[in-house]
Design a protein around this motif. Structure first.
Motif, PDB file in Angstrom:
ATOM      1  N   UNK A  90      65.496 -11.727 -20.043  1.00 30.55           N
ATOM      2  CA  UNK A  90      64.470 -11.364 -21.002  1.00 30.55           C
ATOM      3  C   UNK A  90      63.182 -10.981 -20.302  1.00 30.55           C
ATOM      4  N   UNK A  91      62.165 -10.686 -21.110  1.00 26.88           N
ATOM      5  CA  UNK A  91      60.868 -10.282 -20.578  1.00 26.88           C
ATOM      6  C   UNK A  91      60.217 -11.396 -19.756  1.00 26.88           C
ATOM      7  N   UNK A  92      60.413 -12.635 -20.170  1.00 24.05           N
ATOM      8  CA  UNK A  92      59.736 -13.749 -19.514  1.00 24.05           C
ATOM      9  C   UNK A  92      60.205 -13.930 -18.081  1.00 24.05           C
ATOM     10  N   UNK A  94      61.674 -11.799 -16.132  1.00 22.58           N
ATOM     11  CA  UNK A  94      61.255 -10.623 -15.364  1.00 22.58           C
ATOM     12  C   UNK A  94      59.770 -10.717 -14.999  1.00 22.58           C
ATOM     13  N   UNK A  95      58.954 -11.188 -15.938  1.00 25.20           N
ATOM     14  CA  UNK A  95      57.520 -11.339 -15.687  1.00 25.20           C
ATOM     15  C   UNK A  95      57.264 -12.326 -14.557  1.00 25.20           C
ATOM     16  N   UNK A  96      57.967 -13.450 -14.565  1.00 19.23           N
ATOM     17  CA  UNK A  96      57.784 -14.445 -13.502  1.00 19.23           C
ATOM     18  C   UNK A  96      58.137 -13.840 -12.152  1.00 19.23           C
ATOM     19  N   UNK A  97      59.243 -13.111 -12.078  1.00 22.04           N
ATOM     20  CA  UNK A  97      59.642 -12.481 -10.819  1.00 22.04           C
ATOM     21  C   UNK A  97      58.560 -11.533 -10.319  1.00 22.04           C
ATOM     22  N   UNK A  98      58.110 -10.607 -11.169  1.00 22.50           N
ATOM     23  CA  UNK A  98      57.136  -9.605 -10.744  1.00 22.50           C
ATOM     24  C   UNK A  98      55.823 -10.274 -10.363  1.00 22.50           C
ATOM     25  N   UNK A  99      55.390 -11.267 -11.123  1.00 19.91           N
ATOM     26  CA  UNK A  99      54.137 -11.956 -10.807  1.00 19.91           C
ATOM     27  C   UNK A  99      54.198 -12.579  -9.419  1.00 19.91           C
ATOM     28  N   UNK A 100      55.298 -13.248  -9.105  1.00 13.89           N
ATOM     29  CA  UNK A 100      55.396 -13.923  -7.808  1.00 13.89           C
ATOM     30  C   UNK A 100      55.529 -12.934  -6.660  1.00 13.89           C
ATOM     31  N   UNK A 262      56.046   1.533 -23.336  1.00 13.70           N
ATOM     32  CA  UNK A 262      55.945   0.166 -23.854  1.00 13.70           C
ATOM     33  C   UNK A 262      56.339  -0.861 -22.804  1.00 13.70           C
ATOM     34  N   UNK A 263      57.254  -0.497 -21.924  1.00 15.57           N
ATOM     35  CA  UNK A 263      57.652  -1.402 -20.843  1.00 15.57           C
ATOM     36  C   UNK A 263      56.675  -1.333 -19.672  1.00 15.57           C
ATOM     37  N   UNK A 264      56.128  -0.155 -19.439  1.00 20.93           N
ATOM     38  CA  UNK A 264      55.220   0.037 -18.308  1.00 20.93           C
ATOM     39  C   UNK A 264      53.951  -0.783 -18.486  1.00 20.93           C
ATOM     40  N   UNK A 265      53.420  -0.845 -19.697  1.00 24.15           N
ATOM     41  CA  UNK A 265      52.116  -1.476 -19.870  1.00 24.15           C
ATOM     42  C   UNK A 265      52.158  -2.971 -19.645  1.00 24.15           C
ATOM     43  N   UNK A 320      51.817 -13.953 -20.893  1.00 26.98           N
ATOM     44  CA  UNK A 320      52.966 -14.826 -21.081  1.00 26.98           C
ATOM     45  C   UNK A 320      53.310 -14.971 -22.560  1.00 26.98           C
ATOM     46  N   UNK A 321      52.290 -15.074 -23.404  1.00 28.41           N
ATOM     47  CA  UNK A 321      52.546 -15.167 -24.844  1.00 28.41           C
ATOM     48  C   UNK A 321      53.239 -13.907 -25.353  1.00 28.41           C
ATOM     49  N   UNK A 322      52.821 -12.739 -24.824  1.00 29.89           N
ATOM     50  CA  UNK A 322      53.445 -11.480 -25.241  1.00 29.89           C
ATOM     51  C   UNK A 322      54.893 -11.411 -24.784  1.00 29.89           C
ATOM     52  N   UNK A 323      55.179 -11.904 -23.567  1.00 36.43           N
ATOM     53  CA  UNK A 323      56.546 -11.895 -23.063  1.00 36.43           C
ATOM     54  C   UNK A 323      57.439 -12.807 -23.897  1.00 36.43           C
ATOM     55  N   UNK A 324      56.921 -13.979 -24.248  1.00 36.32           N
ATOM     56  CA  UNK A 324      57.683 -14.909 -25.075  1.00 36.32           C
ATOM     57  C   UNK A 324      57.946 -14.298 -26.450  1.00 36.32           C
TER      58      UNK A 324
END
Length: 418
Positions: A90-92, A94-100, A262-265, A320-324
């Motif tokens: 999911x988005x969450x 993926x977000x953790x991976x990219x952030x780190x 929408x995914x890029x932003x 993070x709220x948006x990813x959730x």
């Protein structure tokens, strides 16, 4: 600056954003975050880690090598469906991976393939296109460029003028694309073209996959003030594109562009980079003196740094709220635009503060140091040219992905329902 320092600075594993993410996740979010950090420490090749510590510029070979290491772990395309080589992340996650990865300063992932055209082909492409192109994205054998912007159609894609005229077996394409990032390295370009003149401008736009080695294609660098080659003009003169390289159907290009944007932003909020730059700011403030004392002790600096920290934490919690919410199927049309505006402006604000500290000892930008030609000989330390480069490059963040002015228009129209 060591990679371990970057990863550990200021991190609160139990901060509210992470706690909410962990509670909402279908996986062990904290354990996964630690796994990514361990991977960055232990698996990043020594030459890439050394360049990351100096904020140096990675070439295509280094980026591809890093992407293949991520692919070996299964992380590179993990946000894809399992049927196409992914793990249904999911988005969450993926977000953790990219952030780190951003916090560790690893080579920037070339999102044009793995985050943009790959998912587009999975969503809109034919089975033949998926079979032909997706393996090259997964193993980084094929480098993609994005052919959207034109001299008269940047953020306003409805105004694009590149024409594709149907003929036997395919299309004849004429036009010009500009600000085409890393096209000098690209093998293929997914390109928005006008296949029909319609009353509603967006209805006549289609997407073609163009081989950049085709006769009639010319890639010309655009000189930028950071003295690095990022962007290009791509000229298309009577370029023949086979009919099988049309993605989806004619007139469906606008839907694909929206799908990508929408995914890029969410990606261009770059909260990991913001964290890393905040760390650099504090490290510099501890070394630079004013009146015989470190700037870090100055009340004015402490106030400014606190304001930036609050803005960063607020952005991070919102992302993070948006990813959730996205993982739960909840989505507000203005969320991507709001995040894009705030992420780009925050990055610029932090780097403005960094530059103000660097310039106290003389601001000398040595672009050759970005490529390893200078080892520690640059003014202020080997990592300073990279920070100046990041500051210059940050001016682009409020333009690419749809300029912030365009995003404010989107927000206004959505909220006012006009």
């Amino acid at each position: 600056m060591e990679i371990d320092d970057r990863l550990d600075h200021g991190e609160k594993i139990d901060d509210p954003a992470v706690e909410r993410a962990a509670a909402a996740a279908s996986f062990d979010a904290s354990a996964f975050r630690q796994e990514v950090r361990r991977f960055c420490r232990e698996c990043m090749p020594a030459d890439i880690a050394a360049m990351a510590s100096k904020n140096q510029y990675f070439d295509r070979e280094q980026r591809v090598r890093w992407q293949r290491l991520l692919a070996d772990t299964g992380w590179f395309t993990a946000h894809w469906p399992r049927a196409h080589g992914g793990q249904d992340w999911g988005h969450l996650q993926r977000l953790i991976l990219i952030e780190e990865l951003e916090r560790a300063g690893t080579p920037w992932i070339a999102h044009f393939g793995v985050s943009f055209i790959g998912p587009v082909l999975i969503e809109f492409g034919s089975p033949e296109q998926q079979q032909h192109y997706l393996p090259g994205v997964i193993n980084s054998d094929t480098w993609w460029a994005q052919g959207f912007s034109e001299p008269g159609a940047g953020s306003d894609l409805g105004s694009l003028a590149t024409r594709a005229v149907r003929e036997a077996g395919g299309y004849r394409v004429n036009g010009q694309k500009t600000w085409t990032t890393m096209a000098q390295w690209a093998d293929m370009m997914f390109c928005l073209v006008r296949t029909e003149q319609t009353q509603r401008r967006s209805d006549g736009i289609s997407m073609l996959l163009i081989d950049l080695k085709s006769p009639g294609v010319t890639v010309r660098p655009i000189e930028t003030y950071d003295a690095c080659h990022h962007v290009n003009e791509v000229f298309l003169e009577d370029v023949f594109v086979p009919a099988e390289n049309l993605v989806g159907t004619e007139g469906q290009g606008w839907a694909m562009a929206r799908f990508i944007v929408e995914r890029e932003r969410l990606l261009v909020t770059e909260i990991g980079r913001a964290h890393r730059f905040l760390h650099e700011l504090h490290a510099l403030a501890a070394k630079v003196c004013d009146g015989g004392k470190p700037v870090s002790q100055s009340p004015s600096f402490r106030r400014r740094a606190a304001q930036l920290e609050v803005r960063y934490q607020a952005l991070r919690a919102t992302v993070y709220a948006a990813a959730i919410a996205a993982d739960e199927g909840r989505h507000h049309p203005v969320d991507p635009s709001l995040l894009k505006i705030r992420g780009s402006e925050l990055q610029q604000e932090i780097l403005d503060a960094v530059i103000e500290l660097i310039e106290r000892s003389g601001l000398a930008y040595q672009s050759t140091a970005l490529f390893g030609d200078i080892d520690g000989g640059s003014r202020g330390g080997a990592h300073i040219p990279g920070l100046i480069f990041d500051h210059l490059h940050s001016r682009l963040t409020s333009i690419y992905g749809g300029s912030n002015e365009i995003q404010r228009g989107i927000i206004a129209k959505a909220l006012l329902q006009v």
